[in-house]
Enzyme design. Structure first.
Site, PDB file in Angstrom:
ATOM      1  N   CYS A  12      33.676  43.203  35.352  1.00 52.78           N
ATOM      2  CA  CYS A  12      33.603  42.450  34.103  1.00 52.78           C
ATOM      3  C   CYS A  12      34.993  41.907  33.814  1.00 52.78           C
ATOM      4  O   CYS A  12      35.920  42.145  34.587  1.00 52.78           O
ATOM      5  CB  CYS A  12      33.021  43.283  32.950  1.00 52.78           C
ATOM      6  SG  CYS A  12      34.004  44.667  32.407  1.00 52.78           S
ATOM      7  N   CYS A  86      31.760  37.883  34.289  1.00 47.01           N
ATOM      8  CA  CYS A  86      33.094  37.474  34.744  1.00 47.01           C
ATOM      9  C   CYS A  86      33.084  36.042  35.255  1.00 47.01           C
ATOM     10  O   CYS A  86      34.084  35.536  35.730  1.00 47.01           O
ATOM     11  CB  CYS A  86      33.672  38.432  35.775  1.00 47.01           C
ATOM     12  SG  CYS A  86      32.908  38.388  37.400  1.00 47.01           S
ATOM     13  N   CYS A  90      34.789  35.816  40.349  1.00 45.27           N
ATOM     14  CA  CYS A  90      34.481  36.779  41.395  1.00 45.27           C
ATOM     15  C   CYS A  90      34.296  36.040  42.720  1.00 45.27           C
ATOM     16  O   CYS A  90      33.456  35.152  42.819  1.00 45.27           O
ATOM     17  CB  CYS A  90      33.206  37.546  41.029  1.00 45.27           C
ATOM     18  SG  CYS A  90      32.918  38.962  42.080  1.00 45.27           S
TER      19      CYS A  90
END
Length: 135
Positions: A12, A86, A90
């Site tokens: 996160c 996120c 990522c």
């Protein structure tokens, strides 16, 4: 999955609430049968104190955990990458299993709301564990 223990990475933004709670549940419920990592794209200095409190109510102590920065290596070494808001930070690698869990950020939320987020996370972790370790 690899022939060894499956490795799951929870990501996160701040690695101070959702991903820490999910990692703690998976560690606890898998009894060491799954390797668990958590990280954040912009980690805070410390965990959300309400997240620590609501996990303690479940008998799980996360007070000594620290937010960690998301690294490319952590993603590459994981079999399953679960993101929690996120966004595009990522890295994506072929052959990995990715899931996006839509969860409210517990930051600044009252304890009752954080308990509801915790309970949602627990149900999702239990379902994931059933997929990773069937039978």
């Amino acid at each position: 999955m690899t022939a060894t223990k499956p490795r799951v990475l929870f990501v996160c933004v701040h690695n101070a609430g959702r991903s820490q709670m999910a990692a703690a549940y998976l560690r606890e419920l898998s009894r060491g049968r799954v390797e668990v990592l958590s990280a954040g794209s912009e980690p805070k200095e410390r965990l959300n104190p309400v997240a620590i409190q609501v996990m303690a109510e479940e008998g799980i102590d996360i007070a000594s955990e620290r937010p960690k920065i998301l690294t490319v290596d952590a993603v590459q070494e994981s079999d399953v990458v679960i993101t929690m808001g996120c966004g595009d930070t990522c890295p994506i690698f072929p052959g990995k299993r990715y899931e996006e869990w839509e969860l409210t950020d517990p930051a600044g939320r009252p304890v009752e709301e954080v308990r509801a987020i915790r309970d949602d996370i627990k149900q999702r972790v239990q379902a994931l564990l059933g997929e990773l370790l069937p039978g």
